[in-house]
Design a protein around this motif. Structure first.
Motif, PDB file in Angstrom:
ATOM      1  N   SER A 141      14.330 -48.891  48.532  1.00 15.12           N
ATOM      2  CA  SER A 141      13.772 -47.872  47.645  1.00 15.12           C
ATOM      3  C   SER A 141      14.803 -46.795  47.334  1.00 15.12           C
ATOM      4  CB  SER A 141      12.524 -47.227  48.259  1.00 15.12           C
ATOM      5  OG  SER A 141      12.830 -46.574  49.474  1.00 15.12           O
ATOM      6  N   ASP A 142      14.700 -46.246  46.134  1.00 19.37           N
ATOM      7  CA  ASP A 142      15.383 -45.014  45.722  1.00 19.37           C
ATOM      8  C   ASP A 142      16.902 -45.092  45.807  1.00 19.37           C
ATOM      9  OD1 ASP A 142      13.035 -43.397  45.095  1.00 19.37           O
ATOM     10  OD2 ASP A 142      12.582 -43.586  47.219  1.00 19.37           O
ATOM     11  N   THR A 143      17.464 -46.062  45.092  1.00 16.24           N
ATOM     12  CA  THR A 143      18.922 -46.086  44.951  1.00 16.24           C
ATOM     13  C   THR A 143      19.352 -45.037  43.942  1.00 16.24           C
ATOM     14  OG1 THR A 143      18.808 -47.780  43.230  1.00 16.24           O
ATOM     15  CG2 THR A 143      19.032 -48.529  45.504  1.00 16.24           C
ATOM     16  N   ASN A 144      20.600 -44.616  44.067  1.00 15.44           N
ATOM     17  CA  ASN A 144      21.111 -43.577  43.177  1.00 15.44           C
ATOM     18  C   ASN A 144      22.324 -44.112  42.430  1.00 15.44           C
ATOM     19  OD1 ASN A 144      22.000 -40.712  42.307  1.00 15.44           O
ATOM     20  ND2 ASN A 144      20.105 -40.332  43.422  1.00 15.44           N
ATOM     21  N   ALA A 145      23.256 -43.266  42.087  1.00 13.79           N
ATOM     22  CA  ALA A 145      24.343 -43.633  41.184  1.00 13.79           C
ATOM     23  C   ALA A 145      25.130 -44.844  41.681  1.00 13.79           C
ATOM     24  CB  ALA A 145      25.295 -42.451  41.010  1.00 13.79           C
ATOM     25  N   LEU A 146      25.601 -45.666  40.731  1.00 17.71           N
ATOM     26  CA  LEU A 146      26.456 -46.825  40.996  1.00 17.71           C
ATOM     27  C   LEU A 146      25.743 -47.909  41.795  1.00 17.71           C
ATOM     28  CD1 LEU A 146      29.753 -44.921  41.916  1.00 17.71           C
ATOM     29  CD2 LEU A 146      29.288 -46.129  39.791  1.00 17.71           C
ATOM     30  N   GLY A 147      24.423 -47.903  41.809  1.00 16.09           N
ATOM     31  CA  GLY A 147      23.755 -48.839  42.687  1.00 16.09           C
ATOM     32  C   GLY A 147      22.496 -49.477  42.155  1.00 16.09           C
ATOM     33  N   SER A 148      22.309 -50.738  42.556  1.00 15.10           N
ATOM     34  CA  SER A 148      21.067 -51.470  42.360  1.00 15.10           C
ATOM     35  C   SER A 148      20.352 -51.561  43.699  1.00 15.10           C
ATOM     36  CB  SER A 148      21.358 -52.876  41.830  1.00 15.10           C
ATOM     37  OG  SER A 148      22.000 -52.830  40.574  1.00 15.10           O
ATOM     38  N   GLY A 149      19.118 -52.033  43.668  1.00 10.66           N
ATOM     39  CA  GLY A 149      18.433 -52.302  44.927  1.00 10.66           C
ATOM     40  C   GLY A 149      19.126 -53.420  45.676  1.00 10.66           C
ATOM     41  N   ILE A 150      19.362 -54.526  44.965  1.00 11.80           N
ATOM     42  CA  ILE A 150      20.109 -55.658  45.511  1.00 11.80           C
ATOM     43  C   ILE A 150      21.155 -56.060  44.480  1.00 11.80           C
ATOM     44  CG2 ILE A 150      20.002 -58.075  46.231  1.00 11.80           C
ATOM     45  CD1 ILE A 150      17.165 -57.561  47.217  1.00 11.80           C
ATOM     46  N   ALA A 151      22.399 -56.270  44.923  1.00 13.24           N
ATOM     47  CA  ALA A 151      23.476 -56.751  44.062  1.00 13.24           C
ATOM     48  C   ALA A 151      24.027 -58.049  44.629  1.00 13.24           C
ATOM     49  CB  ALA A 151      24.592 -55.714  43.949  1.00 13.24           C
ATOM     50  N   VAL A 152      24.144 -59.061  43.774  1.00 17.50           N
ATOM     51  CA  VAL A 152      24.782 -60.334  44.114  1.00 17.50           C
ATOM     52  C   VAL A 152      25.992 -60.436  43.204  1.00 17.50           C
ATOM     53  CG1 VAL A 152      24.517 -62.832  44.225  1.00 17.50           C
ATOM     54  CG2 VAL A 152      22.571 -61.351  44.769  1.00 17.50           C
ATOM     55  N   SER A 153      27.198 -60.357  43.774  1.00 12.95           N
ATOM     56  CA  SER A 153      28.356 -60.029  42.940  1.00 12.95           C
ATOM     57  C   SER A 153      29.610 -60.780  43.362  1.00 12.95           C
ATOM     58  CB  SER A 153      28.619 -58.514  43.040  1.00 12.95           C
ATOM     59  OG  SER A 153      29.785 -58.146  42.341  1.00 12.95           O
ATOM     60  N   ASN A 154      30.455 -61.021  42.366  1.00 16.34           N
ATOM     61  CA  ASN A 154      31.806 -61.512  42.626  1.00 16.34           C
ATOM     62  C   ASN A 154      32.837 -60.402  42.409  1.00 16.34           C
ATOM     63  OD1 ASN A 154      31.513 -64.092  43.572  1.00 16.34           O
ATOM     64  ND2 ASN A 154      31.668 -65.081  41.570  1.00 16.34           N
ATOM     65  N   GLN A 155      32.462 -59.166  42.672  1.00 16.89           N
ATOM     66  CA  GLN A 155      33.445 -58.087  42.654  1.00 16.89           C
ATOM     67  C   GLN A 155      34.265 -58.177  43.929  1.00 16.89           C
ATOM     68  OE1 GLN A 155      31.873 -54.135  42.175  1.00 16.89           O
ATOM     69  NE2 GLN A 155      33.878 -53.257  41.738  1.00 16.89           N
TER      70      GLN A 155
END
Length: 725
Positions: free
Chosen positions: A407-421
């Motif tokens: 709950s309640d993510t802030n800047a630069l963020g998702s709740g869940i990120a699945v990423s190839n960064q």
């Protein structure tokens, strides 16, 4: 690690409903096929804005850098001296933990009242651990405004009793209170080696570092006992292996250390349990190992029942941590990550933990120097990460994210990120099967100031490389996302595809803008995704960069409430805006994905929809017929097509013979305007207008060219489509 850049389960629904109502209750793990989302907690949280107060309620606010935006529920209560907030106890309790904020540079206290009577104990509050600046992180502003303070009340309260907190000399903003019935201190295990036997000072006055080292050395294969008390450890421990460090409980055995264990390797079998480590970390310095655990505990280790607070990172794990179990812990107020599996984590299970107020990803797997594999984040509760994601998976093989509540993510963020960064090399991209199942996301997603547009509640990101792993997203509940629910993006801006994605069984409620935010080529199949209260439109389908390809939204059946498509790729939908009425004079083809049967050299299809009449597409030479197809994103009542060549007089007059075709699905095309010759003349702007019959409805606009009087190829500098005749 910082970012440089289904409600079908009744218990999951209940957790989301409790958050919306201002209370996060302790839950009992479900033993059915699908567990409840979130951790089974020993406390019950109550939001200050749902309590009685003489102060001022602030929020809701989702604006980066504001106090309310970092609060649980995006609301809180501000108290000036003499004002109070009074909670009704939701359960029997003898202890309370309060999330609060005071102005920068100030400290003070809260008086505590039980049923109107002031108790002798007060709750100290300070800004010491708040107001963190990370100017080296692009898009960051001062953040980390809240902190936590805890208190044993010295008496028992019952459900329904009134517990009030009153500001004394400084302004205090109260966010949430956690009510807990703390069990009595545990007894010393038989045969254990006590740190006090080795000279540790339980008063916290003396330095107990050497006593801890001596106890660990003496207890190999056994237990180091940390009795109730406060212990000061001034430098990190290393060489920790084949030993258990155990306390009397996180409310009783407290180690004050900003670096607890720091070691590159261990033979393993390290078990840390039932004590607190509270640091003095007030800033984020990424070169400093200011962590509870930094490095390796070794194979077969565990961390359980810990209270971890005021550190940079809870656990930053590198090296061999095979089959590590991290469970039943509280990780609070870290200036960076809560936990990061920083490569080569195999068979690690992180479950039933509570994390609040992280300054970066609360839980992360980052496959640097070797792939994390067969590891999982399960049944964790994450609240208020204030810079980056609730849960982030950066690469790795066969990873699972199951039954978490974020709950309640802030800047630069998702709740869940699945990423190839990747951030750094060597990096192992996503591989195998990535399972994201049974998660509940509440008020997650935020504006990314680096992109100047929103990030979804659940984000799949081909940042540095295409996503070729199978990503299965199932049984998801997304509630009150300020922006989109599911985002598919290539965060590096290169239009790398996200493919092999299945979204099955999702409930989306009150999403601010769209259900699907597709910004990069690729595809995803959606089945049984049901949405209500959609703010703007069902789908934003505008891959970037223009001409990079298409994103296919596959219909697996059972979807409802999100069939509409955002109509204007030149503008971002705003929360609650609704789809704007179509602009009759807007060029529907500008910036849309374009494909062709062939291209000559660098003169690619995207040049015909880039808004620049001086750039152009040219087909393969000497190979008529040739065609150019533009995907308008949704079926449109196109009445006029405008074709252009570069306006320069160097482009002599010519006639191109072509027909106009249309399709609603991209596979079956029908003729809209039959083949005929159209003359382009620089004296009249090298522009041709073709009127389409009334009633024409098409999504895919195709121009089929059979001849060009001046060049052996089809040529267009701009293809424009309009609703007006």
């Amino acid at each position: 690690m910082h970012s440089r850049t289904a409600g079908r389960v009744p218990l999951a629904c209940a957790a989301a409903a409790a958050l919306a109502a201002g209370m996060l209750a302790a839950t009992t793990p479900a033993h059915a096929a699908v567990a409840a989302a979130g951790a089974s907690l020993p406390f019950t949280s109550v939001e200050a804005e749902s309590a009685t107060t003489t102060g001022t309620r602030i929020g809701p606010d989702f604006t980066q850098g504001t106090l309310a935006s970092e609060a649980s529920g995006r609301q809180a209560v501000r108290l000036s001296a003499g004002q109070r907030v009074e909670f009704t106890a939701p359960r029997a309790a003898n202890a309370v933990n309060v999330s609060y904020s005071v102005p920068d540079g100030q400290s003070g206290s809260l008086d505590v009242y039980v049923n109107g009577t002031k108790i002798s104990r007060t709750l100290a509050v300070t800004s010491k651990y708040s107001y963190v600046d990370t100017s080296w992180i692009a898009g960051a502003r001062q953040h980390h405004f809240f902190d936590d303070a805890r208190l044993l009340l010295g008496q028992n309260v019952q459900a329904g009793d009134r517990i009030a907190f009153q500001a004394t000399s400084t302004q205090v903003t109260v966010d949430v209170a956690d009510f807990e019935q703390v069990a009595a201190a545990a007894a010393r295990p038989a045969g254990s080696v006590s740190v006090t036997d080795k000279g540790a000072d339980p008063s916290g006055q003396g330095d107990s570092t050497q006593a801890f080292r001596d106890a660990i050395s003496a207890a190999q294969g056994g237990v180091v006992w940390i009795p109730p008390g406060d212990y000061r450890v001034t430098s990190s421990l290393s060489g920790v292996q084949n030993v258990t460090l155990q306390g009397a409980g996180g409310w009783y055995s407290v180690v004050h250390a900003s670096r607890f264990i720091d070691q590159g390797g261990s033979s393993g079998r390290v078990h840390l349990k039932d004590f607190a480590v509270i640091g003095e970390v007030t800033e984020r310095v990424d070169s400093n190992p200011d962590n509870f655990v930094n490095g390796s505990l070794g194979p077969g280790s565990s961390v359980s029942g810990m209270w971890i607070q005021h550190l940079k990172v809870g656990l930053w794990l590198t090296g061999n941590n095979d089959n590590l179990v991290v469970e039943n812990n509280r990780i609070l107020d870290t200036t960076a990550d809560g936990l990061n599996l920083n490569g080569n984590a195999h068979g690690v299970r992180v479950s039933n933990n509570f994390l609040r107020n992280q300054g970066d990803d609360s839980l992360a797997m980052w496959s640097l120097n070797g792939a994390d594999s067969n590891s999982s984040f399960e049944n964790n509760t994450v609240s208020q990460p204030n810079l980056a994601n609730g849960i982030a998976i950066y690469g790795g093989t066969d990873i699972s994210v199951r039954n978490n509540l974020v709950s309640d993510t802030n800047a630069l963020g998702s709740g869940i990120a699945v990423s190839n960064q990747k951030f750094l090399d060597p990096f192992s991209p996503l591989a195998g099967t990535i399972t994201v199942d049974g998660n509940t996301l509440v008020r997650t997603g935020a504006v990314n100031p680096n992109w100047n547009h929103p990030m979804g509640a659940l984000r799949v990101d081909s940042y540095d490389s295409a996503i070729d792993a199978t990503v299965n997203i199932t049984n998801t509940t997304i509630t009150d996302s300020p922006y989109s629910a599911f985002e598919f993006v290539s965060g590096g801006g290169r239009g790398l595809p996200t493919s092999h994605i299945n979204v099955t069984g999702a409930t989306v409620r009150n999403t601010g803008t769209v259900v699907v935010q597709a910004e990069t080529p690729g595809s995803a199949r959606f089945g049984n995704v049901q949405a209500t209260g959609v703010g703007a439109a069902g789908i934003y389908n505008c891959p970037y960069p223009a001409g990079s390809g298409t994103f296919t939204v596959g219909d697996g059946g059972g979807n409802s409430g999100w069939s509409s498509t955002w109509s204007d790729c030149s503008a971002w939908p705003k929360p609650g805006q609704g789809n704007p009425p179509p602009d009759q004079n807007a060029n529907l083809a500008k910036g849309r994905p374009a494909t062709a049967t062939g291209s000559q050299d660098v003169y690619t299809p995207g040049r015909a929809v880039d808004g620049d009449a001086n750039s152009y597409w040219e087909s393969t030479n000497n190979a008529f017929p040739q065609s150019l197809t533009v995907d308008l994103g949704s079926t449109q009542a196109v009445r006029r097509v405008v074709l252009k060549l570069p306006p320069s007089s160097a482009w002599g007059a010519r006639t191109e013979t072509l027909s106009v075709l249309g399709s609603t699905d991209g596979s079956g095309f029908s003729t809209v305007v039959g083949s005929q010759g159209y003359r382009f003349d620089p004296a009249t702007g090298n522009t041709v207008t073709i009127a389409l019959p009334a009633g024409t409805g098409l999504r895919h606009l195709r121009l089929s060219v059979t001849a060009n009087s001046a060049w052996p190829a089809a040529q267009f500098s701009e293809v424009e489509a309009y609703l007006s005749s």
